[in-house]
Design an enzyme around this catalytic site. Structure first.
Site, mmCIF file in Angstrom:
data_model
loop_
_atom_site.group_PDB
_atom_site.id
_atom_site.type_symbol
_atom_site.label_atom_id
_atom_site.label_comp_id
_atom_site.label_asym_id
_atom_site.label_seq_id
_atom_site.Cartn_x
_atom_site.Cartn_y
_atom_site.Cartn_z
ATOM 1 N N GLU A 132 -3.648 -3.445 4.613
ATOM 2 C CA GLU A 132 -3.893 -3.568 5.554
ATOM 3 C C GLU A 132 -3.852 -3.168 7.169
ATOM 4 O O GLU A 132 -4.694 -3.193 8.217
ATOM 5 C CB GLU A 132 -3.177 -4.364 6.513
ATOM 6 N N ARG A 134 -10.740 -12.404 5.557
ATOM 7 C CA ARG A 134 -10.366 -12.164 4.531
ATOM 8 C C ARG A 134 -10.251 -13.157 3.555
ATOM 9 O O ARG A 134 -9.582 -14.643 4.508
ATOM 10 C CB ARG A 134 -9.135 -11.697 4.208
ATOM 11 N N ALA A 148 1.048 -1.054 -0.176
ATOM 12 C CA ALA A 148 0.199 0.064 0.628
ATOM 13 C C ALA A 148 0.553 1.557 0.088
ATOM 14 O O ALA A 148 0.744 2.110 -0.656
ATOM 15 C CB ALA A 148 -0.450 0.088 1.497
ATOM 16 N N GLY A 149 2.240 1.662 0.751
ATOM 17 C CA GLY A 149 3.084 2.537 0.782
ATOM 18 C C GLY A 149 3.714 2.516 0.045
ATOM 19 O O GLY A 149 3.827 3.941 -0.899
ATOM 20 N N ARG A 187 -10.516 -19.374 5.197
ATOM 21 C CA ARG A 187 -9.180 -19.629 6.326
ATOM 22 C C ARG A 187 -9.895 -20.449 8.129
ATOM 23 O O ARG A 187 -9.840 -21.013 8.468
ATOM 24 C CB ARG A 187 -8.024 -18.541 5.959
#
Lengths: 644, 261, 259
Positions: A432, A442, A44-45, A337
């Site tokens: 996140e 997720r 993301a960054g 999961r």
């Protein structure tokens, strides 16, 4: 306080395009007058920093590691979803949207999730253009595989190192901007606070991890891309350095923390071997495509296995319980999961666990090797098998792997609206770090998708709208808020350095982890959570009296770094427990024993809990206040999840 | 021009120079060893001396020879520069000596190269310099009957000090008068220390080329799944075994022969 | 297990360091090497001493942050793993283990076993990218890439930037690292437009950082935790000479979008 998510009106498929049109634009000549701070350089960054710099903004990027390439996105193994429908198997944007909403157990926003599915296709194009070497077929086109919880093959992958390849792609885009001078990169620099001026985020306070220098940085906006907080459990698949500090500091400056109790426990990790263990290693979920999960049918056989009287291959077929295939005939080993994890725990609770500790079940490749040949299996999973062998000293080509669930991802995070803005204007959260798109659980291969969607394709649009509104006037670094916040950070560091007790910070972290795993892990109860709350607050009080921090500020000081992070985890842990107590239903990664179907599945309570729980900080030792954002489902019909 | 200078001053440019000069020297030693096989011919040095004379008097070869000397000097100089730079890249050395797997020869190219350079100085001083610039090398006269192939060998002392060589034919007898480098060689190789030094130096050649030949291809970027094994094979068998062995046999054989005399 | 550790301790970049001996007691063979150091550090901390500082993060062999020159080998005695994946079962009881930082001029020590590898970042910044802005790119499947090429590019792309190649090389050369990126992008069609300028820019930066020159010893390849091969260096050399001697392209000033 009512929370406005600012989701655009209109048909689902048009929301994002209409919204993009309605967002204000910043005049190209003015863009360079804006400073944007990006904290964290993961998917993301790095993608946000690069994209914003390409647009012409002045970006300052920060990471605590020695290089932006180290961010923990790099460790993601399995793949990245995209609704390309290259396989002609019935995938579509709508199906990816639907799967994600359903997989998240109907606790995510329709608008956000649809947008995520929509831009997913652009991500793949972008990454390929950057030179990301995705797996290909002999015809030269991209290969896909199916991944946990999905019945179409929409997952793009690069062997077992998809996260690495995607991150290096974003890192290369970031490097290009650093070289150009549009991004100023600060490595080995940790953000320790957000500075707000008149309620708006205007900068951050950082500590240089080499020299100890405390600095202020001004910016018209602050983007937190600092990942999740799974390390509150001490043992998790997160990197050792992954922490909640940036998000937690922002929370204490007014940003709401949403759904902190939503924790994803990943089913296929290598089991714990002893107290010394510092982290858990994930084995990609893709293993479940060919591996079969089983436990012995009887406690007696399990007992023999634990005592190493027999080996796994000596257990006869009719003594094995392929419990996922048995209970979920249509999804089999590919159930989501949370379902797979809970079932493994059930086996262990029944005494049917294997391995020395009994905290494991088998993941068996014997059939796959028989069917495909060892070479084909090695080509698909070779690096994972090697990794397993390195850690356990057992050869998974000969013996089934032992696996057990471990904390992997945190769906909760800073509350953000449709524009990824927190409730503090100018403060954004991406990847996140925010809570937005995965609901209560997720799906596999969706984290990479979300991080890159936020960074490449959402924030470049939505940030402009805010910046155009506030105007390009320089941020005044002399505003007393900067000096004051800096002073507070320095004082906190001094308080930590003054701790000269008898217990190391690491021990506190481990203790906290035990409490969280025991009472706020895979199965939670009112009683256990109440107990945990008391335990955590006692532990925190003890920390500030008895912890031992060595060294000084003006040097590299791992002890001090860790102390600050653990202190924040100790506060966050309590909020997670509060949130889990408040949410008297089961949904996705939050399983309350009090709320389950007759079949033992998570039972939601949509009448009372179809909302986002966003917690508001009210001061030290004050109870946090819950703000609710109601989730309205216009397009999907809420059903009980079933993977039978 | 400055761009070219920049190219050859870069790390890879210097490596290019090492590789190209190295490969050039490799081609030379093939010629050298082949020519020196005359030493094994039992003809009282006739073939060898004629060959030596040819090498030193045929103009194109003379040009190549000077290129060769330049290549040796450049190869040595750049090797030195690179070694110094490489040392500088690690100002603080490790306490524990490295145990990373790498062939002995690849790690000791500088040492091997230094031995070879010393060898070349002595070797060229002893033969090439004395042959070309001093009159310490005598002459021989070979009278060969073209019909019967019978050959009569005798020492020869030229009247004119600037005499180099001559080749005439009188009544089916070919008369060749030439500097007797062969005698010089036989003389040098009767000294045991000299022979030992030569053998050691040929060992150095072997190890230097064991790494050097294939390394040059790697440096030039000429690697290929199919052809690199061939390069490796040639580098090992031809350059590290056959050629050095051939060279080393010469002093050894001559030394053994000198014992019988 | 009980072990003797000889560890390089150095307060900061300016101080001179020295080897210090420690005892590591009750070490389980199942511990990773870094967990063993954690145990030692816990006991040092409890004594009020400064723990041994070392770089580490993901502890699963992918982030490239951990380093350590263990008994004369980067990432320790085993092949194809990083230090965080090294387990104590690879050592024997009573063994003396010497731990040093990576040694290279361009990797100055920051503290103890931590070195500054920002030179690697600067090399990547010089040209390790494809100049495409976000958005406006063609569909991912528009250019088919032969599987062998894609796979080989992937093999080069797995470099984790740990610096073991530099640490292992007797010349402290960074060519394996640089060539991995040059190769990856040089092989893929997406990397072609900048292929000739990229290799020149990255090599120039590598030289400017002061790394040594490759002498093809192959120690880097042997120690690389991701098994990056020497072929990459060969490819880089080829591209570099090709670029310098036969191509028009120079090192271009990167235009990165924006104004």
């Amino acid at each position: 306080m009512s929370l406005d998510a600012k989701i655009p009106q209109g048909p689902l498929a048009e929301k994002w395009s209409k919204h993009k049109f309605n967002l204000k634009l910043v005049n190209p000549a003015n863009k360079r007058k804006y400073d944007v701070i990006v904290v964290g350089t993961g998917l993301a960054g790095a993608s946000a920093a690069a994209s914003l710099a390409e647009l012409g903004y002045n970006v300052k990027a920060f990471c605590f590691q020695d290089s932006p390439r180290r961010a923990h996105s790099i460790a993601a193994q399995g793949g990245i979803n995209a609704a390309k429908n290259y396989q002609n198997d019935g995938d579509s944007v709508y199906r990816l949207f639907y799967d994600t909403i359903k997989g998240g157990d109907y606790r995510a926003r329709e608008g956000n999730v649809y947008r995520l599915a929509e831009v997913s296709v652009n991500i793949i194009d972008q990454c390929v253009a950057q030179g990301v070497p995705f797996a290909r077929e002999y015809g030269g086109l991209l290969d896909n595989r199916s991944f946990g919880g999905s019945q179409v093959s929409r997952t793009f992958y690069a062997r077992g190192q998809t996260g690495q390849q995607l991150l290096l792609g974003a890192y290369s885009a970031l490097n290009r901007q650093i070289h150009k001078g549009t991004v100023k990169m600060y490595t080995r620099t940790e953000m320790l606070d957000v500075v707000t001026v008149d309620g708006q985020a205007k900068g951050i306070i950082t500590r240089n991890l080499t020299t100890g220098e405390i600095d202020t940085h001004t910016g018209h906006a602050v983007l937190l891309c600092t990942g999740g907080y799974g390390n509150v459990f001490y043992l998790s698949t997160n990197a050792i350095g992954s922490n909640v500090t940036a998000a937690w500091r922002a929370h204490k400056r007014g940003a709401f923390f949403a759904n902190p109790c939503y924790t994803q426990i990943h089913p296929t990790c290598i089991p714990v071997t002893g107290d010394h263990q510092s982290k858990l290693t994930l084995m990609s979920e893709s293993l479940r495509n060919d591996g079969r999960v089983w436990a012995p049918k009887t406690v007696e056989v399990a007992e023999k296995l634990r005592k190493k009287e027999i080996t796994a291959d000596q257990v006869k077929e009719d003594e094995r319980d392929y419990f996922l295939e048995r209970k979920y005939p249509s999804f089999g080993n590919l159930v989501p999961r949370d379902v797979a994890s809970r079932n493994a725990k059930e086996m262990v609770d029944e005494g049917r666990g294997v391995g020395g500790s009994g905290f494991a079940v088998f993941l068996d490749f014997a059939d796959a090797i028989k069917r495909l040949g060892q070479e084909a299996v090695a080509a698909k999973y070779g690096n994972l098998f090697d990794m397993y062998y390195q850690i356990t000293d057992e050869d998974p080509y000969k013996q089934p792997m032992r696996i057990y669930p471990a904390v992997h991802y945190t769906m909760g995070g800073l509350w953000v609206d449709y524009n990824l803005s927190t409730n503090v204007p100018g403060l954004y959260a991406l990847g996140e770090c925010n809570f937005s798109d995965h609901g209560a659980n997720r799906l596999g291969a969706s984290a990479l998708m979300q991080g890159l969607a936020d960074g490449y394709f959402v924030i470049p649009y939505t940030l402009g709208d805010y910046l155009a509104t506030i105007g390009p006037k320089p941020v005044d670094a002399n505003n007393p808020a900067f000096a004051k916040t800096k002073q507070e950070v320095a004082e906190r560091i001094n308080r930590l350095l003054a701790l000269k007790g008898t217990k190391t910070v690491n021990e506190y972290h481990r203790d906290l982890g035990h409490i969280m795993w025991e009472y706020c892990g895979m199965a939670r109860t009112e009683e256990g959570l109440t107990k945990a709350k008391g335990l955590i607050s006692a532990l925190r009080a003890d920390f500030w009296k008895n912890a031992l921090v060595v060294g000084t500020n003006e040097e590299v000081n791992a002890s001090l770094e860790k102390a600050g992070r653990v202190a924040d985890f100790l506060e966050l842990g309590e909020l997670m427990v509060d949130d889990a107590l408040m949410r008297r239903e089961s949904c996705g990664g939050h399983f309350r024993l009090e709320s389950q179907t007759e079949e033992g599945e998570a039972l939601r309570d949509d009448d009372h809990f179809a909302f986002v729980g966003a917690w508001e900080y009210k001061g030290d030792n004050q109870p946090e206040v819950l703000n609710k954002e109601d989730l309205n489902f216009e397009f999907v019909h809420l059903t009980q999840r079933s993977y039978k | 021009m400055s761009e070219i200078k920049q190219t050859f001053n870069s790390s890879l440019g210097k490596k290019l120079i090492m590789a190209l000069t190295g490969l050039f020297l490799c081609t030379f030693i093939i010629v050298h060893v082949a020519g020196n096989l005359f030493l094994f011919k039992n003809d009282d040095g006739y073939g060898f001396n004629v060959y030596a004379n040819f090498l030193t008097h045929f103009p194109p070869i003379e040009v190549v020879a000077y290129l060769l000397y330049l290549a040796i000097l450049v190869h040595a100089l750049y090797g030195l520069i690179l070694t110094i730079q490489n040392r500088r890249a690690r100002p603080v050395s490790y306490a524990v000596q490295t145990k990373s797997p790498a062939s002995w020869s690849s790690k000791n190219m500088g040492l091997l190269g230094s031995i070879l350079f010393l060898f070349l100085v002595i070797h060229m001083g002893d033969f090439w310099y004395k042959y070309k610039f001093t009159d310490t090398v005598g002459y021989k006269e070979y009278r060969t009957n073209v019909l019967t192939n019978e050959r009569i060998v005798s020492d020869f002392t030229p009247a004119d000090p600037s005499f180099e060589h001559s080749s005439t034919t009188e009544n089916d007898v070919e008369i060749v008068r030439v500097k007797d480098l062969h005698a010089r060689v036989a003389d040098s190789f009767s000294n045991v220390w000299y022979v030992l030094f030569y053998v050691l130096a040929m060992g150095a050649v072997s190890f230097h080329l064991l790494h050097g030949f294939q390394s040059a291809f790697q440096t030039l970027g000429w690697t290929h799944r199919k052809y690199s094994p061939v390069v490796k094979f040639i580098g090992t068998w031809l350059f590290a075994v056959i050629i050095p062995l051939g060279f080393a046999l010469m002093p050894v054989v001559y030394f053994i022969q000198s014992l019988g005399r | 297990m009980n072990l003797t550790l000889k560890v390089w301790r150095q307060k900061d970049a300016k101080s001179t360091g020295k080897m210090v001996t420690y005892r590591a007691e009750n070490i389980s063979p199942d511990m990773s090497f870094l967990e063993m150091l954690d145990v030692v550090n816990e006991s040092l901390t409890l004594k009020g001493d400064e723990p041994i500082h070392f770089d580490h993060d993901c502890r699963e062999g992918i982030c490239g942050m951990c380093s350590l020159y263990i008994n004369g080998r980067p990432h320790g005695p085993k092949k194809a793993i990083t230090t965080c994946q090294l387990h104590m079962r690879s050592f024997h009881d009573g063994e003396t283990i010497t731990i040093e930082p990576w040694r290279a001029g361009p990797f100055p020590v920051i503290k103890d076993l931590i070195v500054d590898r920002s030179s690697f970042d600067r090399i990547q910044q010089a040209g390790g990218f494809v100049s495409v802005n976000t958005g406006g790119v063609p569909d991912a499947n528009i250019i088919p890439i032969p599987k062998v090429i894609a796979d080989e590019a992937f093999n080069s792309a797995t470099c984790i930037g740990c610096g073991a190649c530099v640490a292992a090389c007797k010349n402290a050369s960074a060519m394996l690292f640089v060539s991995a990126k040059v190769s990856q992008l040089g092989m893929l069609p997406q990397g072609q437009p900048e292929r000739w300028s990229r290799v020149q820019a990255m090599v120039a930066q590598m030289d400017a950082e002061g790394f040594g020159n490759c002498t093809n010893t192959g120690a880097c390849e042997a120690e690389c935790p991701k098994e990056i091969t020497l072929t990459n260096i060969s490819r880089m050399n080829n591209d570099f000479f090709s670029a310098k001697l036969f191509r028009e392209e120079g090192v271009h000033e990167n235009s990165g979008g924006g104004e």
